[in-house]
Enzyme design. Structure first.
Site, PDB file in Angstrom:
ATOM      1  N   GLN A 103     -91.941 -36.337 -38.739  1.00 35.74           N
ATOM      2  CA  GLN A 103     -90.974 -36.737 -37.721  1.00 35.74           C
ATOM      3  C   GLN A 103     -89.533 -36.449 -38.141  1.00 35.74           C
ATOM      4  O   GLN A 103     -88.588 -36.877 -37.488  1.00 35.74           O
ATOM      5  CB  GLN A 103     -91.123 -38.219 -37.373  1.00 35.74           C
ATOM      6  CG  GLN A 103     -90.754 -39.190 -38.474  1.00 35.74           C
ATOM      7  CD  GLN A 103     -90.836 -40.638 -38.022  1.00 35.74           C
ATOM      8  OE1 GLN A 103     -90.894 -40.939 -36.826  1.00 35.74           O
ATOM      9  NE2 GLN A 103     -90.867 -41.552 -38.974  1.00 35.74           N
ATOM     10  N   SER A 104     -89.353 -35.681 -39.207  1.00 28.20           N
ATOM     11  CA  SER A 104     -88.003 -35.379 -39.680  1.00 28.20           C
ATOM     12  C   SER A 104     -87.357 -34.273 -38.853  1.00 28.20           C
ATOM     13  O   SER A 104     -87.903 -33.164 -38.773  1.00 28.20           O
ATOM     14  CB  SER A 104     -88.039 -34.946 -41.148  1.00 28.20           C
ATOM     15  OG  SER A 104     -86.832 -34.311 -41.516  1.00 28.20           O
ATOM     16  N   PRO A 105     -86.177 -34.520 -38.288  1.00 23.53           N
ATOM     17  CA  PRO A 105     -85.514 -33.443 -37.541  1.00 23.53           C
ATOM     18  C   PRO A 105     -85.102 -32.287 -38.443  1.00 23.53           C
ATOM     19  O   PRO A 105     -85.035 -31.137 -38.000  1.00 23.53           O
ATOM     20  CB  PRO A 105     -84.288 -34.138 -36.934  1.00 23.53           C
ATOM     21  CG  PRO A 105     -84.017 -35.290 -37.843  1.00 23.53           C
ATOM     22  CD  PRO A 105     -85.364 -35.753 -38.308  1.00 23.53           C
ATOM     23  N   CYS A 112     -86.820 -31.274 -41.144  1.00 24.86           N
ATOM     24  CA  CYS A 112     -88.030 -30.466 -41.361  1.00 24.86           C
ATOM     25  C   CYS A 112     -88.254 -29.566 -40.148  1.00 24.86           C
ATOM     26  O   CYS A 112     -88.624 -28.396 -40.287  1.00 24.86           O
ATOM     27  CB  CYS A 112     -89.245 -31.365 -41.585  1.00 24.86           C
ATOM     28  SG  CYS A 112     -89.285 -32.222 -43.177  1.00 24.86           S
ATOM     29  N   TYR A 113     -88.005 -30.099 -38.955  1.00 24.18           N
ATOM     30  CA  TYR A 113     -88.129 -29.290 -37.745  1.00 24.18           C
ATOM     31  C   TYR A 113     -87.166 -28.106 -37.796  1.00 24.18           C
ATOM     32  O   TYR A 113     -87.539 -26.958 -37.502  1.00 24.18           O
ATOM     33  CB  TYR A 113     -87.861 -30.151 -36.508  1.00 24.18           C
ATOM     34  CG  TYR A 113     -87.640 -29.363 -35.240  1.00 24.18           C
ATOM     35  CD1 TYR A 113     -88.649 -28.546 -34.722  1.00 24.18           C
ATOM     36  CD2 TYR A 113     -86.430 -29.412 -34.553  1.00 24.18           C
ATOM     37  CE1 TYR A 113     -88.451 -27.801 -33.560  1.00 24.18           C
ATOM     38  CE2 TYR A 113     -86.218 -28.686 -33.400  1.00 24.18           C
ATOM     39  CZ  TYR A 113     -87.230 -27.873 -32.899  1.00 24.18           C
ATOM     40  OH  TYR A 113     -87.035 -27.140 -31.758  1.00 24.18           O
TER      41      TYR A 113
END
Length: 199
Positions: free
Chosen positions: A11-13, A15-16
């Site tokens: 859910q890490s932005p 990482c996205y």
């Protein structure tokens, strides 16, 4: 051949925002990757970080500006207020762990599918249907969503302990196993690239 341990949160932005750059860098240098999903909230608790809900408004306002800048710079769509955030990351993490053990599909694509679901598609990555679709779309047996529960739960907890032992305090976090060099954040991928080129 270099090996990269990639500690991530589904859910890490940030990482996205990494997209597929890690995979392209690894391919360029003939490096391999082990994907290590972790519970980032627990990692923050263990290493002096602050969960987003508890951060000062100044930090949250800056985070919004920074994410918008990176979204525009990378050309990646971003929902600033996702419908499913925060979300239980355990089910999607278990699926990644099971898929990695099974092999045969596109693991990087699976990780990115979960992150894209949160930050660009307003989908719930704790939902069994979303997990199965992501597995199938990336060449894995959708049944891994069920069969991988035990090994997933066990490895997920072990990943957190290993992360703390390895000096990890956020996500994405990349460690080159042969040299111990650590890189925190998608904005450090260029440095990882340069480091691998020097080996």
């Amino acid at each position: 051949m270099a090996h990269i341990d990639y500690y991530l949160s589904t859910q890490s932005p940030y990482c996205y925002m990494a997209g597929d750059r890690l995979e392209r860098i690894a391919e360029k240098h003939g490096a391999t990757i082990t994907y290590k999903p972790i519970d980032a909230w627990q990692l923050f608790d263990r290493t002096g970080g602050v969960r987003p809900a508890n951060r000062h408004p100044n930090r949250l306002a800056y985070r919004d500006q920074e994410l918008a800048r990176w979204s525009e710079y990378l050309g990646m769509p971003l929902q600033m207020r996702p419908a499913f955030f925060p979300v239980n990351t355990a089910p999607s993490s278990y699926a990644i762990i099971a898929a990695q053990a099974a092999a045969g599909g596109d693991l990087g694509g699976l990780v990115q599918a979960f992150l894209r679901a949160v930050w660009a598609e307003d989908r719930n990555i704790a939902d069994d249907v979303v997990i199965r679709e992501a597995l199938a779309a990336n060449g894995f047996d959708p049944a891994l969503a069920d069969s991988g529960l035990f090994i997933g739960a066990e490895t997920y907890g072990r990943n957190l302990e290993q992360a703390v032992a390895d000096g990890v305090f956020g996500a994405p976090f990349y460690i080159v196993r042969e040299t111990g060099q650590r890189f925190w954040g998608q904005d450090r991928l260029d440095f990882l690239d340069r480091h691998l080129a020097s080996l």
